[in-house]
Design a protein around this motif. Structure first.
Motif, short mmCIF file in Angstrom:
data_model
loop_
_atom_site.label_atom_id
_atom_site.label_comp_id
_atom_site.label_asym_id
_atom_site.label_seq_id
_atom_site.Cartn_x
_atom_site.Cartn_y
_atom_site.Cartn_z
N UNK A 7 49.62 19.51 15.69
CA UNK A 7 49.84 18.07 15.50
C UNK A 7 50.82 17.85 14.36
N UNK A 8 50.62 18.57 13.25
CA UNK A 8 51.52 18.45 12.10
C UNK A 8 52.94 18.87 12.47
N UNK A 9 53.07 19.93 13.23
CA UNK A 9 54.41 20.39 13.64
C UNK A 9 55.12 19.32 14.44
N UNK A 10 54.41 18.69 15.36
CA UNK A 10 55.04 17.67 16.20
C UNK A 10 55.41 16.43 15.39
N UNK A 11 54.56 16.07 14.44
CA UNK A 11 54.89 14.93 13.58
C UNK A 11 56.16 15.22 12.79
N UNK A 12 56.27 16.42 12.24
CA UNK A 12 57.45 16.78 11.46
C UNK A 12 58.69 16.80 12.36
N UNK A 13 58.54 17.24 13.59
CA UNK A 13 59.68 17.23 14.51
C UNK A 13 60.17 15.81 14.76
N UNK A 14 59.26 14.86 14.87
CA UNK A 14 59.66 13.47 15.02
C UNK A 14 60.30 12.94 13.73
N UNK A 15 59.76 13.35 12.60
CA UNK A 15 60.34 12.95 11.32
C UNK A 15 61.80 13.35 11.25
N UNK A 16 62.11 14.53 11.76
CA UNK A 16 63.48 15.05 11.68
C UNK A 16 64.43 14.43 12.69
N UNK A 69 44.73 15.51 8.42
CA UNK A 69 46.07 15.64 8.99
C UNK A 69 47.11 15.76 7.88
N UNK A 70 46.97 14.95 6.83
CA UNK A 70 47.96 14.89 5.77
C UNK A 70 48.25 16.22 5.12
N UNK A 71 47.22 16.99 4.82
CA UNK A 71 47.44 18.26 4.12
C UNK A 71 48.27 19.22 4.96
N UNK A 72 48.10 19.14 6.29
CA UNK A 72 48.87 20.01 7.18
C UNK A 72 50.30 19.49 7.38
N UNK A 124 50.35 12.27 20.84
CA UNK A 124 50.37 13.60 20.23
C UNK A 124 49.07 14.29 20.65
N UNK A 125 49.18 15.14 21.66
CA UNK A 125 47.99 15.72 22.29
C UNK A 125 48.40 16.92 23.12
N UNK A 126 47.43 17.60 23.71
CA UNK A 126 47.71 18.79 24.51
C UNK A 126 48.12 18.45 25.94
N UNK A 127 47.61 17.31 26.46
CA UNK A 127 47.83 16.98 27.86
C UNK A 127 46.95 17.78 28.80
N UNK A 128 46.02 18.57 28.24
CA UNK A 128 45.15 19.44 29.03
C UNK A 128 43.70 18.98 28.93
N UNK A 129 43.13 18.40 29.98
CA UNK A 129 41.73 17.97 29.91
C UNK A 129 40.78 19.17 29.81
N UNK A 130 39.76 19.02 28.98
CA UNK A 130 38.76 20.08 28.84
C UNK A 130 37.41 19.44 28.56
#
Length: 282
Positions: free
Chosen positions: A209-218, A12-15, A228-234
């Motif tokens: 996941x990285x995009x959403x984390x950064x959005x929360x950071x901001x 996760x960190x690298x992304x 932090x998930x899709x909300x779509x069962x598969x």
């Protein structure tokens, strides 16, 4: 914004570092292995610090420098979810580091948790549910969150807790399901052994996941726990079939070779309402 990212060379960190740099943030990347960091495309764009946080006793600010927040992703030993080292070693080291950081004046933390905090609860899981972890990894993450929430009473700071579900993408553990499938496809294997494949999960690309984390950071006003998930069962079988189709591969699925995991419920996925409401307000 100046951001310290621990576990910066992890999956996760690298992304997260990549996403932060794309948004023009200044990054101090912290990890234990300098050679691994040097292989990543962002190495020359960050301030990199080689550090084992478990051995970092006090002097956090002196060693890591100034920052608007710390993004704590470091957590050794995964994907072994059953190891006792999670609460014997990782938990006390993580709390010691984070509490020292708060005592030294850092005012914001974003920490990643896990869907395993929910334990064996099935169906659609929301942040409002009581947690009930039943493996050492989930227990340790859940306990760390509770420790930090109690610390807020003594020394107020902003805490964002990102409860990650399942993920896939570049840099994933080679023993993970889709990584093993990709390897089998690249080798041209005739078959791919797996479980029965009927268990239901929630998968999201690690870049999202990285995009959403950064959005929360901001947005420091968005506090508390976020799935932090899709909300779509598969189903796992459907996930694998989709991946084979996506890469244009041909391989026979050997279903039922492996038993279903005994450390997680059979069918669960995340409720994304809280994150979606936050994102819609931006």
């Amino acid at each position: 914004m100046q951001v310290i990212v621990t576990g910066a060379t992890g999956f996760v960190g690298r992304h997260v570092v990549t996403a932060l740099l794309a948004r023009q943030h200044l990054v101090t990347a912290v990890a234990r292995n300098l050679d691994t960091a040097r292989q990543l495309p962002w190495f020359e764009q960050v301030k990199f610090i080689t550090s084992d946080l478990g051995k970092l006793h006090g002097g956090v600010r002196d060693q890591l420098g100034e920052a608007d927040l710390i993004v704590h992703l470091a957590w050794p030993g995964l994907p072994n979810y059953r190891g006792l080292f999670h609460f014997e070693k990782n938990l006390p080291e993580a709390y010691s580091f984070l509490s020292a950081a708060i005592q030294e004046g850092y005012s914001r933390l974003l920490v990643v948790g896990t869907c395993f905090e929910y334990g064996r609860q099935q169906g659609c899981l929301s942040e409002n549910l009581n947690t009930n972890p039943d493996n050492p990894y989930g227990l340790s993450k859940d306990t760390l969150r509770k420790f930090l929430e109690l610390l807020q009473y003594e020394r107020p700071f902003k805490l964002q807790w990102c409860r990650l579900f399942y993920m896939f993408g570049a840099g994933q553990n080679p023993k993970s399901l889709l990584a093993q499938l990709d390897t089998a496809l690249e080798r041209g294997d005739d078959s791919f052994p797996m479980s029965g494949g009927e268990q239901i999960r929630d998968f999201l690309p690690v870049t999202e996941i990285a995009r959403r984390i950064v959005q929360l950071i901001e947005h420091p006003e968005a506090e508390g726990v976020f799935n932090i998930c899709s909300g779509q069962p598969i189903s796992i079988r459907k996930l694998v079939e989709n991946r084979v189709r996506e890469v244009g591969g041909q391989i026979k699925l050997q279903l039922g070779v492996y038993p279903y995991p005994d450390y997680e419920p059979f069918a669960f996925w995340g409720d994304t309402s809280k994150y979606s409401n936050f994102e819609n307000q931006l």
